[in-house]
Design a protein around this motif. Structure first.
Motif, PDB file in Angstrom:
ATOM      1  N   ASP A 109     -88.727  29.927  45.046  1.00 34.14           N
ATOM      2  CA  ASP A 109     -88.363  28.798  45.896  1.00 34.14           C
ATOM      3  C   ASP A 109     -88.380  29.304  47.333  1.00 34.14           C
ATOM      4  N   VAL A 110     -89.312  28.799  48.156  1.00 35.88           N
ATOM      5  CA  VAL A 110     -89.543  29.358  49.491  1.00 35.88           C
ATOM      6  C   VAL A 110     -88.859  28.558  50.597  1.00 35.88           C
ATOM      7  N   ARG A 111     -87.891  27.739  50.238  1.00 34.90           N
ATOM      8  CA  ARG A 111     -87.200  26.910  51.224  1.00 34.90           C
ATOM      9  C   ARG A 111     -85.996  27.643  51.809  1.00 34.90           C
ATOM     10  N   ASN A 136     -79.584  25.990  47.379  1.00 36.67           N
ATOM     11  CA  ASN A 136     -78.273  25.845  46.756  1.00 36.67           C
ATOM     12  C   ASN A 136     -78.014  24.409  46.312  1.00 36.67           C
ATOM     13  N   GLU A 137     -78.547  23.462  47.059  1.00 33.62           N
ATOM     14  CA  GLU A 137     -78.326  22.052  46.725  1.00 33.62           C
ATOM     15  C   GLU A 137     -79.058  21.669  45.443  1.00 33.62           C
ATOM     16  N   LYS A 138     -80.309  22.149  45.309  1.00 34.57           N
ATOM     17  CA  LYS A 138     -81.090  21.834  44.112  1.00 34.57           C
ATOM     18  C   LYS A 138     -82.345  22.695  44.094  1.00 34.57           C
ATOM     19  N   HIS A 139     -82.600  23.340  42.965  1.00 35.12           N
ATOM     20  CA  HIS A 139     -83.830  24.133  42.846  1.00 35.12           C
ATOM     21  C   HIS A 139     -84.292  24.146  41.394  1.00 35.12           C
ATOM     22  N   PRO A 140     -85.577  24.419  41.175  1.00 28.86           N
ATOM     23  CA  PRO A 140     -86.080  24.482  39.800  1.00 28.86           C
ATOM     24  C   PRO A 140     -85.374  25.581  39.013  1.00 28.86           C
ATOM     25  N   LYS A 141     -85.069  25.296  37.785  1.00 27.52           N
ATOM     26  CA  LYS A 141     -84.375  26.257  36.938  1.00 27.52           C
ATOM     27  C   LYS A 141     -85.209  27.525  36.785  1.00 27.52           C
ATOM     28  N   GLY A 142     -84.585  28.664  37.068  1.00 24.37           N
ATOM     29  CA  GLY A 142     -85.277  29.946  36.963  1.00 24.37           C
ATOM     30  C   GLY A 142     -85.935  30.407  38.242  1.00 24.37           C
ATOM     31  N   ALA A 143     -85.926  29.554  39.284  1.00 22.05           N
ATOM     32  CA  ALA A 143     -86.575  29.927  40.547  1.00 22.05           C
ATOM     33  C   ALA A 143     -85.759  30.982  41.275  1.00 22.05           C
ATOM     34  N   ILE A 144     -86.448  31.951  41.843  1.00 21.55           N
ATOM     35  CA  ILE A 144     -85.816  33.007  42.624  1.00 21.55           C
ATOM     36  C   ILE A 144     -85.823  32.583  44.091  1.00 21.55           C
ATOM     37  N   ASP A 202     -93.104  43.701  47.982  1.00 21.93           N
ATOM     38  CA  ASP A 202     -92.889  44.650  46.888  1.00 21.93           C
ATOM     39  C   ASP A 202     -91.459  44.617  46.365  1.00 21.93           C
ATOM     40  N   THR A 203     -90.551  43.961  47.057  1.00 18.06           N
ATOM     41  CA  THR A 203     -89.186  43.785  46.562  1.00 18.06           C
ATOM     42  C   THR A 203     -89.142  42.726  45.466  1.00 18.06           C
ATOM     43  N   PHE A 204     -90.068  41.762  45.533  1.00 20.39           N
ATOM     44  CA  PHE A 204     -90.058  40.629  44.623  1.00 20.39           C
ATOM     45  C   PHE A 204     -91.111  40.718  43.521  1.00 20.39           C
ATOM     46  N   GLY A 244     -76.609  25.350  43.006  1.00 20.90           N
ATOM     47  CA  GLY A 244     -75.773  26.522  43.221  1.00 20.90           C
ATOM     48  C   GLY A 244     -76.579  27.719  43.663  1.00 20.90           C
ATOM     49  N   THR A 245     -75.868  28.808  43.894  1.00 25.06           N
ATOM     50  CA  THR A 245     -76.520  30.024  44.365  1.00 25.06           C
ATOM     51  C   THR A 245     -77.306  30.673  43.236  1.00 25.06           C
ATOM     52  N   GLU A 246     -78.154  31.598  43.614  1.00 28.04           N
ATOM     53  CA  GLU A 246     -79.029  32.249  42.648  1.00 28.04           C
ATOM     54  C   GLU A 246     -78.218  33.047  41.633  1.00 28.04           C
TER      55      GLU A 246
END
Length: 525
Positions: free
Chosen positions: A283-285, A291-299, A311-313, A361-363
């Protein structure tokens, strides 16, 4: 299954861009200062449980463990086996043999991203302005908009006076809406060079009407020029009435860089156990959007930072990358840079797909936790009342220990705990503690069979001790291993000026070195 791989064989696989991961388990600070293979990812053994499931979600990926420490390599392989990874190899002869074969080694942190930024500046002739000239423009009152493309947290710690925080891929989304005068010159800054260059070139690539320049050497260059760095800036990205992304521009970018669109069903199939290819959903936003809403499993990985620290991701080029942005353009811009970095399978998640499963919510960090035999705990009250009867060992980050720790506690990096037990009183029970209590539990499992006396975990860890108001200390007394577990950024160094000079020299020097490395492939579309 564990086997050796020769330097020649590994080099050949890199030339072929094979689906292989090179893992360097040294501590972050040591890794950054020591020679390592360009394509290696740094996953320190001391905290490998925190990142491995995200970076290497597929257990059948082929992994080569390669550092200059054979004992550390062996311990890492044992840990990987414990965590269920099936295809493990050791670099025969280690990094010495790699160098003996004439293959290049690199220093630094997030080196692939830094090298890519230098490549982009060279290939696109990205315009830049010196700190001295920018300062003169500001003095003259020229029509400029200065934007900081780093995270809001970095911007607040220190930036160019009047600079507005608009991170990474947000530039292409927000600036066309913000600037009404085509004569305004946009200047992009960051701490050093990479995000200034990538941010400025992103705006040039979408053909924004304004003149765009990167601030040469960023905030470091500004400070080295003797100019004032603003701290605690409150100039953050404004809330704009954005209704829809620019669909035409998005489609142009997707077509130019061969980025495909995928739906949620594709993603679910890709992450199934039957698909051997590692798939990442990013999730690049902005953080508040995530935190408000993101696809399930998105980093959570905002666009500019994903390119800044790829290289961190991402573990290797032979992966599948899916990017989410409900305005589209941030995912498209991020994808365009990933494609130029050499990632072949880059997709944009269709944001109007009604089957997307969202969460809020948060990651959630996917921590590997086998929950083996629990180590007994001791309360902070009991430890305080009889603390001279115990040896307290703190496994927090070294810089956190120096800043504040339990009075009388020792410190060591968790990956070296087994090596330092002989340095402490063998007649006293050990109490393990940390800023992250789970880390102490992991460490306890590892030493419970090699330490003759009893082992306890501090219930609640350091925070419980501090909250109770018990005595604390600071400084680097009672250090059992070298503090090398964190990359020291130039602005954090004791000698900031010298550190900045060395850093900028290293970064600029990557251009020529990468040009002579046949295993590295960047592209200009």
């Amino acid at each position: 299954m564990i086997s050796d791989i020769s330097a020649f064989e590994l080099h050949q696989l890199l030339l072929k861009e094979a689906n292989i991961v090179i893992l360097d388990p040294r501590e972050e600070g040591l890794f950054s200062l020591s020679p390592h293979i360009f394509q290696s990812i740094n996953l320190p053994l001391s905290r490998i449980e925190w990142r491995l499931n995200h970076v290497l979600p597929k257990k059948n990926i082929s992994i080569v463990v390669a550092s200059d420490d054979e004992l550390l390599n062996d311990r890492t392989i044992n840990k990987l086996q414990e965590m269920g990874y099936l295809q493990l190899k050791k670099l025969k002869g280690g990094l010495d043999e790699w160098a003996n074969q004439g293959y290049l080694l690199y220093t630094g942190f997030n080196t692939p991203s830094k090298a890519f930024g230098e490549f982009i500046e060279h290939e696109f002739n990205t315009p830049s302005i010196s700190p001295e000239e920018l300062n003169e423009w500001m003095r003259q009152g020229k029509d400029i908009l200065l934007v900081d493309s780093r995270t809001p947290e970095e911007h607040k710690r220190g930036t160019i006076p009047s600079s507005l925080s608009i991170p990474g891929a947000e530039l292409a989304l927000r600036l066309p809406e913000m600037i009404s005068n085509p004569n305004t010159t946009i200047i992009v800054n960051c701490a050093g060079r990479t995000r200034s260059i990538i941010g400025a070139q992103s705006l040039r690539n979408i053909n924004i009407k304004n003149k765009v320049m990167a601030l040469r050497n960023g905030t470091m260059g500004w400070k080295l020029a003797g100019l004032e760095v603003e701290k605690n800036s409150q100039k953050f990205t404004p809330n704009l009435n954005l209704i829809n992304g620019n669909l035409n521009l998005n489609n142009e970018i997707l077509e130019k860089y061969n980025i495909k669109t995928a739906n949620w069903e594709c993603y679910k199939n890709w992450i199934s156990n039957d698909d051997p290819t590692t798939t990442y959903l990013f999730d690049v936003r902005m953080r508040n959007e995530y935190n408000e809403k993101h696809p399930k499993g998105a980093i959570y990985s905002p666009g500019g930072q994903l390119i800044q620290a790829t290289d961190t991701f991402i573990a290797s080029k032979s992966t599948r990358i899916l990017l989410y942005d409900d305005y589209l353009i941030r995912a498209a811009i991020t994808g365009s840079w990933l494609r130029q970095m050499g990632y072949k399978e880059v997709f944009q998640l269709d944001p109007v797909d009604k089957n997307i499963e969202f969460t809020m919510g948060t990651e959630l960090i996917s921590i590997y936790d086998p929950r083996a035999d629990e180590i007994p705990k001791i309360s902070v009250e009991n430890l305080f009342s009889s603390r001279n009867s115990y040896t307290v060992i703190d496994l927090s980050f070294g810089k956190n220990y120096v800043e504040r720790h339990i009075d009388g506690a020792y410190w060591c990096v968790r990956s070296r705990l087994c090596d330092v037990l002989e340095k402490v009183d063998p007649t006293k029970p050990i109490v393990l503690t940390s800023d992250e209590p789970l880390l102490a539990n992991f460490a306890g499992q590892e030493i419970k069979n090699i330490f003759a006396n009893q082992i306890f975990l501090l219930d609640g860890g350091n925070s419980a001790w501090f909250f109770a108001g018990y005595p604390s200390g600071k400084g680097d007394k009672n250090i059992l291993t070298e503090i090398n577990d964190s990359f020291v950024k130039p602005f954090e160094a004791k000698d900031q000026v010298e550190s900045m000079k060395q850093y900028l020299s290293w970064e600029i020097g990557l251009t020529e070195k990468v040009r002579n490395d046949e295993t590295i492939k960047f592209y200009k579309f």
